[in-house]
Design a protein around this motif. Structure first.
Motif, PDB file in Angstrom:
ATOM      1  N   TYR A  19       0.841  -1.191   0.000  1.00  0.00           N
ATOM      2  CA  TYR A  19       0.000   0.000   0.000  1.00  0.00           C
ATOM      3  C   TYR A  19       0.877   1.242   0.000  1.00  0.00           C
ATOM      4  O   TYR A  19       2.083   1.181   0.257  1.00  0.00           O
ATOM      5  N   GLY A  20       0.269   2.376  -0.295  1.00  0.00           N
ATOM      6  CA  GLY A  20       0.956   3.665  -0.274  1.00  0.00           C
ATOM      7  C   GLY A  20      -0.078   4.766  -0.199  1.00  0.00           C
ATOM      8  O   GLY A  20      -1.291   4.520  -0.239  1.00  0.00           O
ATOM      9  N   TRP A  21       0.406   5.969  -0.070  1.00  0.00           N
ATOM     10  CA  TRP A  21      -0.476   7.135   0.081  1.00  0.00           C
ATOM     11  C   TRP A  21      -0.280   8.078  -1.093  1.00  0.00           C
ATOM     12  O   TRP A  21       0.848   8.327  -1.525  1.00  0.00           O
ATOM     13  N   THR A  22      -1.370   8.630  -1.610  1.00  0.00           N
ATOM     14  CA  THR A  22      -1.290   9.619  -2.676  1.00  0.00           C
ATOM     15  C   THR A  22      -1.003  10.987  -2.060  1.00  0.00           C
ATOM     16  O   THR A  22      -1.138  11.177  -0.849  1.00  0.00           O
ATOM     17  N   ALA A  23      -0.677  11.931  -2.916  1.00  0.00           N
ATOM     18  CA  ALA A  23      -0.394  13.290  -2.447  1.00  0.00           C
ATOM     19  C   ALA A  23      -1.608  13.928  -1.769  1.00  0.00           C
ATOM     20  O   ALA A  23      -1.456  14.751  -0.869  1.00  0.00           O
ATOM     21  N   ASP A  24      -2.806  13.513  -2.177  1.00  0.00           N
ATOM     22  CA  ASP A  24      -4.013  14.095  -1.573  1.00  0.00           C
ATOM     23  C   ASP A  24      -4.535  13.265  -0.395  1.00  0.00           C
ATOM     24  O   ASP A  24      -5.640  13.488   0.089  1.00  0.00           O
ATOM     25  N   GLY A  25      -3.731  12.308   0.083  1.00  0.00           N
ATOM     26  CA  GLY A  25      -4.076  11.582   1.303  1.00  0.00           C
ATOM     27  C   GLY A  25      -4.897  10.320   1.132  1.00  0.00           C
ATOM     28  O   GLY A  25      -5.331   9.735   2.115  1.00  0.00           O
ATOM     29  N   ASN A  26      -5.117   9.900  -0.119  1.00  0.00           N
ATOM     30  CA  ASN A  26      -5.849   8.658  -0.340  1.00  0.00           C
ATOM     31  C   ASN A  26      -4.916   7.462  -0.182  1.00  0.00           C
ATOM     32  O   ASN A  26      -3.712   7.552  -0.430  1.00  0.00           O
ATOM     33  N   LEU A  27      -5.486   6.349   0.188  1.00  0.00           N
ATOM     34  CA  LEU A  27      -4.751   5.107   0.372  1.00  0.00           C
ATOM     35  C   LEU A  27      -4.872   4.270  -0.889  1.00  0.00           C
ATOM     36  O   LEU A  27      -5.975   4.034  -1.384  1.00  0.00           O
ATOM     37  N   GLU A  28      -3.739   3.822  -1.435  1.00  0.00           N
ATOM     38  CA  GLU A  28      -3.725   2.935  -2.593  1.00  0.00           C
ATOM     39  C   GLU A  28      -3.259   1.560  -2.136  1.00  0.00           C
ATOM     40  O   GLU A  28      -2.200   1.437  -1.520  1.00  0.00           O
ATOM     41  N   VAL A  29      -4.058   0.540  -2.438  1.00  0.00           N
ATOM     42  CA  VAL A  29      -3.746  -0.830  -2.040  1.00  0.00           C
ATOM     43  C   VAL A  29      -3.619  -1.669  -3.307  1.00  0.00           C
ATOM     44  O   VAL A  29      -4.546  -1.725  -4.119  1.00  0.00           O
ATOM     45  N   ASP A  30      -2.470  -2.316  -3.469  1.00  0.00           N
ATOM     46  CA  ASP A  30      -2.189  -3.121  -4.650  1.00  0.00           C
ATOM     47  C   ASP A  30      -2.518  -4.584  -4.379  1.00  0.00           C
ATOM     48  O   ASP A  30      -1.917  -5.212  -3.508  1.00  0.00           O
ATOM     49  N   VAL A  31      -3.483  -5.109  -5.131  1.00  0.00           N
ATOM     50  CA  VAL A  31      -3.831  -6.527  -5.040  1.00  0.00           C
ATOM     51  C   VAL A  31      -3.405  -7.164  -6.360  1.00  0.00           C
ATOM     52  O   VAL A  31      -4.059  -6.998  -7.382  1.00  0.00           O
ATOM     53  N   SER A  32      -2.281  -7.852  -6.325  1.00  0.00           N
ATOM     54  CA  SER A  32      -1.717  -8.465  -7.526  1.00  0.00           C
ATOM     55  C   SER A  32      -2.202  -9.909  -7.644  1.00  0.00           C
ATOM     56  O   SER A  32      -2.057 -10.702  -6.710  1.00  0.00           O
ATOM     57  N   ASP A  33      -2.771 -10.241  -8.805  1.00  0.00           N
ATOM     58  CA  ASP A  33      -3.293 -11.588  -9.078  1.00  0.00           C
ATOM     59  C   ASP A  33      -4.228 -12.076  -7.972  1.00  0.00           C
ATOM     60  O   ASP A  33      -4.134 -13.218  -7.521  1.00  0.00           O
ATOM     61  N   GLY A  34      -5.116 -11.216  -7.536  1.00  0.00           N
ATOM     62  CA  GLY A  34      -6.041 -11.562  -6.465  1.00  0.00           C
ATOM     63  C   GLY A  34      -7.334 -12.149  -6.987  1.00  0.00           C
ATOM     64  O   GLY A  34      -7.845 -11.760  -8.039  1.00  0.00           O
ATOM     65  N   ASP A  35      -7.864 -13.099  -6.259  1.00  0.00           N
ATOM     66  CA  ASP A  35      -9.167 -13.692  -6.553  1.00  0.00           C
ATOM     67  C   ASP A  35     -10.240 -12.618  -6.373  1.00  0.00           C
ATOM     68  O   ASP A  35     -10.178 -11.813  -5.443  1.00  0.00           O
TER      69      ASP A  35
END
Length: 83
Positions: free
Chosen positions: A21-37
């Motif tokens: 996960y990481g944070w955008t400049a405007d404070g949103n949370l980005e969550v990476d789900v790679s090859d997820g069901d």
């Protein structure tokens, strides 16, 4: 470690998930789900994040279609006001 990271790590641990996960400049949370069901990863992530007060504002699919019931996507969440 910042308080917002501690909250996310606690939330992920409580739900037994370990996505990048990481944070955008405007404070949103980005969550990476790679090859997820679609159900056990993507839908579950949306469910427990919503229950924790996070609003999903975007889903960005990446990688070519798999032809199966899994895919890769970055889920973007708006943090609750108190987060």
């Amino acid at each position: 470690m910042q308080e917002r990271d501690q909250k996310i790590l606690h939330l992920f641990k409580a739900n037994d998930v370990w996505y990048e996960y990481g944070w955008t400049a405007d404070g949103n949370l980005e969550v990476d789900v790679s090859d997820g069901d679609w159900k056990h990863d993507h839908l579950f992530l949306e469910y427990f994040m919503r229950n924790a007060g996070y609003e999903q504002v975007e889903v960005r699919h990446y990688d070519p279609p798999t032809g199966g019931d899994w895919y890769s996507a970055v889920h973007v969440f708006k943090a609750p006001a108190a987060a």
